[in-house]
Motif scaffolding. Structure first.
Motif, PDB file in Angstrom:
ATOM      1  N   MET A   1      55.833  30.046  36.647  1.00 45.03           N
ATOM      2  CA  MET A   1      54.487  31.274  36.519  1.00 45.03           C
ATOM      3  C   MET A   1      54.241  31.914  37.814  1.00 45.03           C
ATOM      4  N   ASP A   2      54.059  33.422  37.624  1.00 44.28           N
ATOM      5  CA  ASP A   2      53.918  34.942  38.862  1.00 44.28           C
ATOM      6  C   ASP A   2      52.111  34.223  38.894  1.00 44.28           C
ATOM      7  N   ARG A   8      45.833  38.590  34.980  1.00 41.44           N
ATOM      8  CA  ARG A   8      45.999  39.786  34.195  1.00 41.44           C
ATOM      9  C   ARG A   8      46.235  38.802  32.829  1.00 41.44           C
ATOM     10  N   ALA A   9      47.081  37.884  32.653  1.00 48.63           N
ATOM     11  CA  ALA A   9      47.469  37.421  31.359  1.00 48.63           C
ATOM     12  C   ALA A   9      46.372  36.792  30.704  1.00 48.63           C
ATOM     13  N   VAL A  13      38.690  35.417  29.912  1.00 46.19           N
ATOM     14  CA  VAL A  13      38.553  34.555  31.217  1.00 46.19           C
ATOM     15  C   VAL A  13      38.287  34.799  32.480  1.00 46.19           C
ATOM     16  N   THR A  14      38.980  35.871  32.872  1.00 47.85           N
ATOM     17  CA  THR A  14      38.674  36.579  34.320  1.00 47.85           C
ATOM     18  C   THR A  14      37.430  36.970  34.425  1.00 47.85           C
ATOM     19  N   ALA A  54      40.835  42.641  43.816  1.00 43.21           N
ATOM     20  CA  ALA A  54      41.815  41.946  44.059  1.00 43.21           C
ATOM     21  C   ALA A  54      42.171  41.760  42.810  1.00 43.21           C
ATOM     22  N   THR A  55      42.098  41.142  41.400  1.00 45.54           N
ATOM     23  CA  THR A  55      43.301  40.828  40.142  1.00 45.54           C
ATOM     24  C   THR A  55      43.282  42.619  39.911  1.00 45.54           C
TER      25      THR A  55
END
Length: 264
Positions: A1-2, A8-9, A13-14, A54-55
């Motif tokens: 997985m990248d 972004r997935a 949580v981010t 930066a995400t």
């Protein structure tokens, strides 16, 4: 997985991490308050702001900026343990954290948009080349080729459906996507990117060669308003042009496969 796509997935949580990690960092820095300067504290918190900005997730970048500014004020500026700010330099540092977060977030979003546009353009080129190869090698029958190209046109323009219809005659009143990528409807030029493709009728994409009409693709978008860019329209026209040479002329039968050569 990248790994670049992982934040972004899991956007929730981010965003939560963007709120919590600056809090934890500010609290840890407060334990060494007498040994560290305000500039060092700001740089450490800026690193977290940049990390989440930066995400490319606008909410995460803004949350990290607000969290860093708030907890910098609470833990690292006098009066400690309060959200009040007495010194102009501390106020400037808090504002700087907010500004950096906004700038880096928007820059990251711009970069992601450019990357997505480049990826789409590469996909368009690959599609045109694959179609040209199929035409030149005669690996597919005309029916298979038009079906495959119809699918590519549907993807490029964001349509509900795209079908091919052999023969036909020009209709000036029909919504038509022309060879130069312009769209007309009732003899009026339509800005497809601004106004979208008509939803009350199919758009005709003629397939011509040497001025002769060999057929047409019928482009349909009724469940939503498709707003293709001029580049997308020109790619669709180019795909249709690739098909023209593989289609039989009006009134003629479809070309048969050549008979096997005798070994005698």
């Amino acid at each position: 997985m990248d790994l670049r796509r992982l934040p972004r997935a899991h956007r929730g949580v981010t965003a939560l991490a963007a709120a919590v990690l600056p809090l934890v960092a500010a609290w840890v820095l407060s334990l060494f308050r007498s040994d560290l300067t305000a500039a060092t504290d700001v740089l450490v918190l800026v690193a977290f702001v940049v990390l989440f900005s930066a995400t490319g997730i606008r909410a995460a970048g803004l949350v990290a900026s607000l969290s860093a500014a708030a907890w910098f004020d609470f833990f690292l500026t006098e009066p400690f343990g309060s959200f009040a700010i007495d010194k102009p330099n501390d106020l400037e540092a808090a504002v700087l954290l907010l500004v950096i977060g906004g700038v880096v977030t928007e820059t990251a979003l711009w970069g992601l948009r450019q990357e997505a546009a480049l990826s789409r353009q590469t996909g368009y080129v690959d599609g045109v080349l694959a179609t040209a190869e199929a035409v030149s090698t005669r690996r597919q029958s005309p029916e298979q080729l038009t079906t495959a190209v119809a699918g590519r046109i549907r993807e490029v323009l964001g349509l509900d459906s795209c079908t091919f219809e052999a023969g036909g005659s020009p209709d000036a009143s029909a919504a038509t996507l022309h060879h130069d990528g312009t769209l007309t409807y009732d003899d009026t030029t339509v800005d497809a990117r601004r106004d979208g493709l008509p939803v009350d009728s199919a758009v005709v994409l003629p397939v011509t060669i040497g001025g002769e009409l060999r057929g047409r693709f019928l482009l349909t978008a009724t469940s939503h308003v498709a707003r293709p860019t001029p580049e997308q329209c020109r790619v669709a026209v180019l795909l249709a042009d690739q098909v023209a040479g593989a289609l039989p002329a009006s009134g003629s039968a479809a070309p048969d496969h050549p008979p096997p050569r005798s070994l005698d």
